[in-house]
Design a protein around this motif. Sequence first.
Motif, PDB file in Angstrom:
ATOM      1  N   ILE A  53       2.039   3.197   9.842  1.00  0.00           N
ATOM      2  CA  ILE A  53       0.721   3.698   9.382  1.00  0.00           C
ATOM      3  C   ILE A  53       1.075   5.208   9.582  1.00  0.00           C
ATOM      4  CG2 ILE A  53      -1.460   4.002   9.993  1.00  0.00           C
ATOM      5  CD1 ILE A  53      -1.434   1.171  10.991  1.00  0.00           C
ATOM      6  N   GLY A  54       0.617   5.896   8.511  1.00  0.00           N
ATOM      7  CA  GLY A  54       0.945   7.530   8.755  1.00  0.00           C
ATOM      8  C   GLY A  54       2.468   8.049   9.002  1.00  0.00           C
ATOM      9  N   GLY A  55       3.379   7.171   8.640  1.00  0.00           N
ATOM     10  CA  GLY A  55       4.999   7.598   8.904  1.00  0.00           C
ATOM     11  C   GLY A  55       5.097   7.236  10.542  1.00  0.00           C
ATOM     12  N   THR A  56       4.342   6.273  11.201  1.00  0.00           N
ATOM     13  CA  THR A  56       4.795   5.861  12.531  1.00  0.00           C
ATOM     14  C   THR A  56       4.769   4.415  12.496  1.00  0.00           C
ATOM     15  OG1 THR A  56       3.581   7.967  13.629  1.00  0.00           O
ATOM     16  CG2 THR A  56       4.062   6.138  14.897  1.00  0.00           C
ATOM     17  N   PHE A  63       0.863  -1.062  -0.016  1.00  0.00           N
ATOM     18  CA  PHE A  63      -0.077   0.128  -0.059  1.00  0.00           C
ATOM     19  C   PHE A  63       0.925   1.174   0.097  1.00  0.00           C
ATOM     20  CE2 PHE A  63      -1.789  -3.458   2.633  1.00  0.00           C
ATOM     21  CZ  PHE A  63      -2.912  -3.817   1.605  1.00  0.00           C
ATOM     22  N   HIS A  64       0.532   2.274  -0.422  1.00  0.00           N
ATOM     23  CA  HIS A  64       1.298   3.538  -0.656  1.00  0.00           C
ATOM     24  C   HIS A  64       0.507   4.663  -0.614  1.00  0.00           C
ATOM     25  CE1 HIS A  64      -0.146   4.414  -4.650  1.00  0.00           C
ATOM     26  NE2 HIS A  64      -0.359   3.109  -4.990  1.00  0.00           N
ATOM     27  N   ARG A  65       0.887   5.977  -0.261  1.00  0.00           N
ATOM     28  CA  ARG A  65       0.140   7.212  -0.167  1.00  0.00           C
ATOM     29  C   ARG A  65       0.080   7.581  -1.735  1.00  0.00           C
ATOM     30  NH1 ARG A  65       0.258  10.121   4.616  1.00  0.00           N
ATOM     31  NH2 ARG A  65       1.727   9.170   6.514  1.00  0.00           N
ATOM     32  N   ARG A  66      -0.939   8.302  -1.862  1.00  0.00           N
ATOM     33  CA  ARG A  66      -1.238   8.789  -3.126  1.00  0.00           C
ATOM     34  C   ARG A  66      -0.280  10.031  -3.468  1.00  0.00           C
ATOM     35  NH1 ARG A  66      -7.482   9.792  -2.746  1.00  0.00           N
ATOM     36  NH2 ARG A  66      -6.979   9.720  -0.434  1.00  0.00           N
ATOM     37  N   SER A  67       0.169  10.504  -2.507  1.00  0.00           N
ATOM     38  CA  SER A  67       1.211  11.637  -2.867  1.00  0.00           C
ATOM     39  C   SER A  67       2.701  11.192  -2.581  1.00  0.00           C
ATOM     40  CB  SER A  67       1.049  12.571  -1.890  1.00  0.00           C
ATOM     41  OG  SER A  67       1.164  12.278  -0.295  1.00  0.00           O
ATOM     42  N   GLU A  87      -2.189   4.478   3.570  1.00  0.00           N
ATOM     43  CA  GLU A  87      -1.372   5.157   4.816  1.00  0.00           C
ATOM     44  C   GLU A  87      -0.388   3.725   5.342  1.00  0.00           C
ATOM     45  OE1 GLU A  87      -2.974   7.387   7.600  1.00  0.00           O
ATOM     46  OE2 GLU A  87      -3.615   8.983   6.150  1.00  0.00           O
ATOM     47  N   VAL A  88      -0.868   2.617   4.872  1.00  0.00           N
ATOM     48  CA  VAL A  88      -0.219   1.290   5.627  1.00  0.00           C
ATOM     49  C   VAL A  88       0.974   0.656   4.640  1.00  0.00           C
ATOM     50  CG1 VAL A  88      -0.716  -0.987   6.608  1.00  0.00           C
ATOM     51  CG2 VAL A  88      -2.406   0.964   6.681  1.00  0.00           C
ATOM     52  N   SER A  89       2.057   0.281   5.503  1.00  0.00           N
ATOM     53  CA  SER A  89       3.243  -0.657   4.734  1.00  0.00           C
ATOM     54  C   SER A  89       3.554  -1.454   6.006  1.00  0.00           C
ATOM     55  CB  SER A  89       4.205   0.301   4.402  1.00  0.00           C
ATOM     56  OG  SER A  89       4.834   0.980   5.135  1.00  0.00           O
ATOM     57  N   VAL A  90       3.947  -2.454   5.613  1.00  0.00           N
ATOM     58  CA  VAL A  90       4.425  -3.409   6.542  1.00  0.00           C
ATOM     59  C   VAL A  90       5.943  -3.926   6.192  1.00  0.00           C
ATOM     60  CG1 VAL A  90       2.077  -4.391   6.927  1.00  0.00           C
ATOM     61  CG2 VAL A  90       3.490  -5.445   5.233  1.00  0.00           C
ATOM     62  N   LYS A  91       6.470  -4.554   7.441  1.00  0.00           N
ATOM     63  CA  LYS A  91       7.941  -4.884   7.331  1.00  0.00           C
ATOM     64  C   LYS A  91       7.895  -6.381   8.021  1.00  0.00           C
ATOM     65  CE  LYS A  91      10.150  -0.615   7.307  1.00  0.00           C
ATOM     66  NZ  LYS A  91      11.304   0.323   7.782  1.00  0.00           N
TER      67      LYS A  91
END
Length: 394
Positions: free
Chosen positions: A142-145, A4-8, A127-131
């Motif tokens: 999520i949202g940079g946190t 998932f990725h931010r649109r910006s 706003e979600v990415s996972v590692k």
Amino acid sequence: MSLFHRRSAPGPSAEQLVPPRPGAGRGTARVTNETALRHSAVWACLRLRANMIGSMPVDLYRKVDGIQVEVTKPPVLVTPGGEKVDMQEWLYSSQFDLDRAGNAFGLITARDGLGFPARIDLVPLGEVSVKGSGGEIATYRIGGTEYDPAEVWHERQYTVAGFPLGLSPVAYAAWSIAEYLSIQDFALDWFGTGGMPAAMLKNTAKAISPQQAAEVKSRFKAATANRDLFVAGADWEYRMIQAEQAGSAWVEAKQFGIADVARFFDCPGDLIDAAVGGTSLTYANISQRNLQFLIMNLGPAVVRREAALSRLSSRPRFVKLNTDSLLRMDPATRSQTMRTQVEARILAPSEARALLDRQPFTEAQYAEFDRLFGSRNPPPAQAPAPAAPPGGTP
């Protein structure tokens, strides 16, 4: 890993998850979770499935002596997103994400005295990415946190072995969706911005220079602007360019794209007005159609959601989504079904009336039945006459 990725901000999109077709042109529309919603079939499938599951009442049960008994639900099963987000809205939003991306995420912002989540605030997919590594997720971003997995509510569907995230139907349907969106863009260009000329004025006798062509075009437009006559010699030919054939091809491609997307999103085409031409579906009543939809299409998703929501309460309690709300029958069928259950001693008359949101009969109402149909109780059976003793009458 990141799906998932931010649109910006840059990030993998659907066409990066699925390799492009050999020879695909650069004009192919870019497909993301957001742009896919421009496809009417994608929107219809997601809306239908989320509407159905989101409208099912959520009940909590436990087994007592082998009998399923309903118990009081904790607040998280009533207003999981706080006072402003009730269970129906929460179910709809999370199901919408599950069906388009295979995953739904939320932050656990409160817990009860037993440590179970008391509030789950859903977050946008973008706003979600996972590692992580292998089949385990180490952190969520999520949202940079960054968050520990214990702080995140994560539901998934369409899973494969060894992969901790659900597969995204939008990603794997990207080719079909992109074709549909590209047709939309080309049609808008054709009819809206002049992607194709409306007609052709050709000199059949000689080649003309660009300056002569511009002059003839200007004279032609000036003469015909007010539906006036244009005079030309035998060396000029005017021909309208017909778009009917191209338009027919667009319609056929769009119809194919709708049916194709319906298959990707596990939604019957006839329920989103995309039935394939030349076929017909016939059902005895609406209950039969709803039952087929529930069993074949929504059933597995309902089971998965029940298992996930059961984790919000302590064992041996478990959650059931009330699918009877979907199987709403026509009045005649509903009445016949209830009568059969009452006569078979499966359902008490008072329970049947409760299902119809009616109070039990009063004595005055029973008296009305007695006046119309006779006594509500059958007459007592007559005692049989004593048998005559052998050899004569007593």
